[in-house]
Design a protein around this motif. Sequence first.
Motif, PDB file in Angstrom:
ATOM      1  N   GLY A   9      32.904   8.243  25.228  1.00 30.16           N
ATOM      2  CA  GLY A   9      32.483   7.628  26.438  1.00 30.16           C
ATOM      3  C   GLY A   9      31.528   6.996  26.316  1.00 30.16           C
ATOM      4  O   GLY A   9      30.725   6.791  25.051  1.00 30.16           O
ATOM      5  N   PHE A  10      30.862   6.534  27.602  1.00 29.00           N
ATOM      6  CA  PHE A  10      29.542   5.453  27.459  1.00 29.00           C
ATOM      7  C   PHE A  10      28.241   6.337  26.755  1.00 29.00           C
ATOM      8  O   PHE A  10      27.710   5.744  25.894  1.00 29.00           O
ATOM      9  N   ILE A  11      28.109   7.513  27.346  1.00 28.86           N
ATOM     10  CA  ILE A  11      27.081   8.320  26.789  1.00 28.86           C
ATOM     11  C   ILE A  11      27.003   8.454  25.252  1.00 28.86           C
ATOM     12  O   ILE A  11      26.140   8.429  24.736  1.00 28.86           O
ATOM     13  N   ASP A  12      28.175   8.627  24.649  1.00 27.01           N
ATOM     14  CA  ASP A  12      28.359   9.004  23.177  1.00 27.01           C
ATOM     15  C   ASP A  12      28.196   7.682  22.584  1.00 27.01           C
ATOM     16  O   ASP A  12      27.567   7.733  21.616  1.00 27.01           O
ATOM     17  N   CYS A  13      28.374   6.507  23.120  1.00 23.57           N
ATOM     18  CA  CYS A  13      28.205   5.217  22.647  1.00 23.57           C
ATOM     19  C   CYS A  13      26.592   4.890  22.469  1.00 23.57           C
ATOM     20  O   CYS A  13      26.131   4.718  21.669  1.00 23.57           O
ATOM     21  N   ILE A  14      25.767   5.475  23.438  1.00 25.98           N
ATOM     22  CA  ILE A  14      24.528   5.356  23.649  1.00 25.98           C
ATOM     23  C   ILE A  14      23.809   6.337  22.363  1.00 25.98           C
ATOM     24  O   ILE A  14      23.071   5.874  21.693  1.00 25.98           O
ATOM     25  N   ALA A  15      24.466   7.462  22.596  1.00 29.74           N
ATOM     26  CA  ALA A  15      24.059   8.204  21.380  1.00 29.74           C
ATOM     27  C   ALA A  15      24.030   7.879  20.130  1.00 29.74           C
ATOM     28  O   ALA A  15      23.342   7.907  19.224  1.00 29.74           O
ATOM     29  N   LEU A  16      25.212   7.269  19.894  1.00 30.25           N
ATOM     30  CA  LEU A  16      25.560   6.793  18.471  1.00 30.25           C
ATOM     31  C   LEU A  16      24.490   5.546  18.016  1.00 30.25           C
ATOM     32  O   LEU A  16      24.060   5.761  16.942  1.00 30.25           O
ATOM     33  N   ALA A  17      24.572   4.542  19.076  1.00 23.24           N
ATOM     34  CA  ALA A  17      23.706   3.594  18.862  1.00 23.24           C
ATOM     35  C   ALA A  17      22.190   3.875  18.592  1.00 23.24           C
ATOM     36  O   ALA A  17      21.323   3.282  18.041  1.00 23.24           O
ATOM     37  N   SER A  18      21.754   5.179  19.368  1.00 24.45           N
ATOM     38  CA  SER A  18      20.415   5.483  19.111  1.00 24.45           C
ATOM     39  C   SER A  18      20.061   5.702  17.924  1.00 24.45           C
ATOM     40  O   SER A  18      18.726   5.882  17.637  1.00 24.45           O
ATOM     41  N   GLY A  19      20.888   6.249  17.055  1.00 24.94           N
ATOM     42  CA  GLY A  19      20.482   6.617  15.637  1.00 24.94           C
ATOM     43  C   GLY A  19      19.932   8.151  15.752  1.00 24.94           C
ATOM     44  O   GLY A  19      19.376   8.640  14.487  1.00 24.94           O
ATOM     45  N   LYS A  20      19.866   8.790  16.868  1.00 22.42           N
ATOM     46  CA  LYS A  20      19.155  10.025  16.814  1.00 22.42           C
ATOM     47  C   LYS A  20      20.116  11.123  16.771  1.00 22.42           C
ATOM     48  O   LYS A  20      19.625  12.123  16.509  1.00 22.42           O
ATOM     49  N   MET A  21      21.476  10.792  16.835  1.00 18.85           N
ATOM     50  CA  MET A  21      22.380  11.709  16.511  1.00 18.85           C
ATOM     51  C   MET A  21      22.423  12.296  15.095  1.00 18.85           C
ATOM     52  O   MET A  21      22.695  11.197  14.190  1.00 18.85           O
ATOM     53  N   PRO A  22      22.558  13.633  14.754  1.00 15.14           N
ATOM     54  CA  PRO A  22      22.706  14.067  13.374  1.00 15.14           C
ATOM     55  C   PRO A  22      24.099  13.746  12.941  1.00 15.14           C
ATOM     56  O   PRO A  22      24.974  14.660  12.761  1.00 15.14           O
ATOM     57  N   THR A  23      24.624  12.359  12.612  1.00 13.83           N
ATOM     58  CA  THR A  23      26.080  12.056  12.200  1.00 13.83           C
ATOM     59  C   THR A  23      26.444  12.913  11.126  1.00 13.83           C
ATOM     60  O   THR A  23      27.675  13.356  11.185  1.00 13.83           O
ATOM     61  N   PRO A  24      25.737  13.162  10.153  1.00 14.39           N
ATOM     62  CA  PRO A  24      26.333  14.292   9.025  1.00 14.39           C
ATOM     63  C   PRO A  24      26.724  15.697   9.366  1.00 14.39           C
ATOM     64  O   PRO A  24      27.770  16.261   9.145  1.00 14.39           O
ATOM     65  N   LEU A  25      26.099  16.076  10.696  1.00 11.81           N
ATOM     66  CA  LEU A  25      26.229  17.238  11.176  1.00 11.81           C
ATOM     67  C   LEU A  25      27.791  17.151  11.841  1.00 11.81           C
ATOM     68  O   LEU A  25      28.625  18.094  11.745  1.00 11.81           O
ATOM     69  N   VAL A  26      27.869  16.033  12.504  1.00 15.42           N
ATOM     70  CA  VAL A  26      28.964  15.835  13.430  1.00 15.42           C
ATOM     71  C   VAL A  26      30.252  15.622  12.361  1.00 15.42           C
ATOM     72  O   VAL A  26      31.222  16.426  12.532  1.00 15.42           O
ATOM     73  N   LYS A  27      29.971  14.866  11.374  1.00 12.53           N
ATOM     74  CA  LYS A  27      31.065  14.573  10.299  1.00 12.53           C
ATOM     75  C   LYS A  27      31.536  15.945   9.586  1.00 12.53           C
ATOM     76  O   LYS A  27      32.848  16.390   9.486  1.00 12.53           O
ATOM     77  N   SER A  28      30.588  16.914   9.208  1.00 17.37           N
ATOM     78  CA  SER A  28      30.877  17.863   8.333  1.00 17.37           C
ATOM     79  C   SER A  28      31.544  18.953   9.570  1.00 17.37           C
ATOM     80  O   SER A  28      32.482  19.930   8.911  1.00 17.37           O
TER      81      SER A  28
END
Length: 346
Positions: A9-28
């Motif tokens: 959704g929209f908020i997810d897009c912003i979170a991803l674009a912000s670079g603040k979301m810990p993507t390795p945590l999400v992926k693992s």
Amino acid sequence: MRLGIIPEGFIDCIALASGKMPTPLVKSFWGVALGRTLIAGTRLGVFEVLSEGEKTAEEVAQDTGCNPEGMETLLNALNGFGYLKRRNGRYSITKQTAKWLTESSSSSIRDAIMFLFELWNDFSDIERAVKSGKIKDFHFRDRPPEFWEHYIRGLATFARYNGPEIVRKVSPIKKPRRLLDVGGGHGMYSIAFCRKYPDLQVEVLDLPGAVIQGKRIVKEQGFQDKIQFREGDLRVTEWGDDYDIILLFNIIHNVSYKEAPEIFIKAYQALSSYGMVVLLDSEHVGGEKDLSTTSGFNELLFFVINGCRVYPEETIRKWMIEAGFTNLKKGKLLTLPMTLFLTGYK
Ligand SMILES: C[S@@+](CC[C@H](N)C(=O)[O-])C[C@H]1O[C@@H](n2cnc3c(N)ncnc32)[C@H](O)[C@@H]1O
């Protein structure tokens, strides 16, 4: 191919674009979660039961012999991952699920998913394997027949997809009479060659557990008069001679760096004067730069389960040329792009 994070959704897009979301945590978290949930759905027969029509969680639980509350949580997880639809308390399969995950579909990859359960069990030993470097080859552990069934039928799934494309892209000098499928297990690649060359006679050389399963599959497909099986360890058994085609499909990553050159010498010696070798293996770009997902991960996988490596294309070509092969050609497979597909002539 790389796996990525897709915003919902929209908020997810912003979170991803912000670079603040810990993507390795999400992926693992989601990577393991998605794989393991799909495997559980397959092993418990959820997709089969729902291929009969939409049902409530209680009905699915009853049909699969599971706890209703537990089943509801599994169905909700599969819905969240996009594999099931959920409407007014009833669940149904999506088109993609019907195509790939149900047993009756002609595109079914169900057997491969069943095998992944066995594979990830072995792979979970990763830290010990990396620390100690002590690994017993995946094929030489004490295994029940179900292991061999899932392993060999799982691999047959891939062969059903890329077998016809491979056969189309292999050009023997003369019409082949005899083919040796080294570590050919399920025999599905051999069957693809027999379909194109009706006079072809095939021998599949493999370990006893694989031979039992391969014989069954070949019989189911009606090719038992064309394809014979021989039990043996490909590293020590005599291969025979006068073959026009030798298949080395996904076996070089099962032998050590020391043993691999000998496999190509054996292949060369077992071929007729106009024979050819066809190699299929996991791709590895080699070199010192960044690796593709397949190159990097498959090396780790085969080290942890077999104690072997995926060898770079350059190294494999060197072994083939040293064994005497000429006119090496590389093909690309649309059905499985992340593989190394090489042919060479005697
Ligand atoms: C990854 S599977 C590949 C099967 C098939 N060639 C394919 O590409 O789908 C490896 C095959 O090699 C067989 N294999 C592994 N080590 C072997 C050995 N030392 N001798 C004979 N067969 C072996 C396994 O039983 C299995 O059937």
